[in-house]
Write a protein that holds these residues in place. Structure first.
Motif, PDB file in Angstrom:
ATOM      1  N   TYR A   1       0.810  -1.217   0.000  1.00 22.19           N
ATOM      2  CA  TYR A   1       0.000   0.000   0.000  1.00 22.19           C
ATOM      3  C   TYR A   1       0.848   1.274   0.000  1.00 22.19           C
ATOM      4  O   TYR A   1       0.325   2.363  -0.128  1.00 22.19           O
TER       5      TYR A   1
ATOM      6  N   LEU B   1       1.442   2.460  11.996  1.00 17.98           N
ATOM      7  CA  LEU B   1       1.705   1.182  12.668  1.00 17.98           C
ATOM      8  C   LEU B   1       3.070   0.680  12.237  1.00 17.98           C
ATOM      9  O   LEU B   1       3.326   0.538  11.039  1.00 17.98           O
TER      10      LEU B   1
ATOM     11  N   VAL C   1      -3.519 -11.132   6.870  1.00 22.95           N
ATOM     12  CA  VAL C   1      -3.012 -11.705   8.125  1.00 22.95           C
ATOM     13  C   VAL C   1      -3.334 -13.207   8.127  1.00 22.95           C
ATOM     14  O   VAL C   1      -4.403 -13.625   8.584  1.00 22.95           O
TER      15      VAL C   1
ATOM     16  N   VAL D   1      -8.608  -6.251   6.127  1.00 26.91           N
ATOM     17  CA  VAL D   1      -7.240  -6.391   6.643  1.00 26.91           C
ATOM     18  C   VAL D   1      -6.935  -7.860   6.941  1.00 26.91           C
ATOM     19  O   VAL D   1      -5.817  -8.331   6.692  1.00 26.91           O
TER      20      VAL D   1
END
Ligand SMILES: C[S@@+](CC[C@H](N)C(=O)[O-])C[C@H]1O[C@@H](n2cnc3c(N)ncnc32)[C@H](O)[C@@H]1O
Length: 251
Positions: A9, A95, A120, A116
């Motif tokens: 991103y 983050l 993960v 998201v």
């Protein structure tokens, strides 16, 4: 986040905002789901975790005094800062660690995580972190890109197989950074169990973007599709029908 690898991103050749061009139906389906799950609730602090350029942060701000937009991509956060420059109830946090929520224990009244979990592959550590950060009686809304949607189940049954309970790696990333930015689909039942194992109590789930289909999108107007979406999100969730499942849990 690992500093030695480019976040997909942050890549100068990738524009996540452009992904949403032509996807009004999916965007407004997600907004509908959020508003349904947040109906009549109000929070002091809401966190849009992995919130990107804040596509859903202003929806959150309707239900909270303050929104904390957290993302590992400085590019996404900069777009958000520009977009919300006249709004003073949104804070931005970069983050810099995986499986980490940048908040003290018991301080986030609502944590939202949309689109998201597909980055993960094993969310168990992250879910423990989310549980730590959320206030007692606070909420989390976790969106799952589902491998158990009806079309995939039928596909698997036709091969005499069942859908996987464990994450499935999907697709590829156009710019060739796929190893750095994994894309996986999860089984929503497994995600609910993982959230329960951390201590969260399951409250509700909604099936979202149920009519995401090229034929339907060209033959029906947006308002017609959204009307059908509104009526069906709750009922179709019972059979994990759609490609995206929104799960509301309470601490
Ligand atoms: C598909 S975008 C979703 C953005 C926003 N939630 C939305 O729905 O429009 C995924 C976002 O997650 C962030 N991200 C990727 N891996 C992450 C991780 N392990 N933890 C938190 N955020 C992550 C990316 O930087 C990106 O902004």
């Amino acid at each position: 986040m690992t500093k030695d690898k480019i976040n997909f991103y942050d890549d100068t050749k990738h524009f996540y905002e452009d992904f949403w061009i032509g996807r009004d139906y999916e965007h407004f389906s997600e907004v509908l789901a959020l508003r349904k799950l947040l109906n009549k609730k109000h929070f002091k602090t809401a966190m849009d975790f992995g919130g990107g350029y804040g596509r859903l942060s202003d929806v959150l701000s309707d239900y909270s005094d303050k929104v904390i937009l957290v993302d590992p991509s400085s590019k996404q956060l900069n777009i958000a800062k520009d977009k919300f420059k006249n709004q003073d109830n949104i804070e931005y946090l970069l983050l810099d660690k995986k499986d980490y929520v940048p908040a003290k224990d018991n301080t986030v009244d609502l944590l939202l995580m949309v689109r998201v979990s597909h980055h993960v592959p094993d969310p168990t550590k992250l879910f423990k972190e989310i549980y730590r950060a959320v206030t007692p009686n606070g909420y989390a809304i976790i969106e799952v890109a589902s491998n158990a949607h009806l079309v995939n189940r039928l596909r698997q049954y036709s091969k005499l197989k069942r859908v996987s309970k464990t994450p499935i790696r999907v697709g590829s990333v156009a710019n060739g950074l796929k190893d750095e930015t994994p894309f996986v689909n999860h089984n929503p039942n497994t995600i609910i169990k993982q959230l329960n194992d951390c201590g969260f109590k399951f409250e509700k789930k909604l099936s979202v973007s149920n009519f995401r289909n090229g034929f339907l999108k060209t033959h029906f107007r947006l308002d017609q599709l959204l009307r059908a979406e509104k009526i069906t999100q709750k009922h179709l969730a019972k059979i994990n029908f759609g490609p995206s499942i929104f799960i509301l849990v309470k601490k």
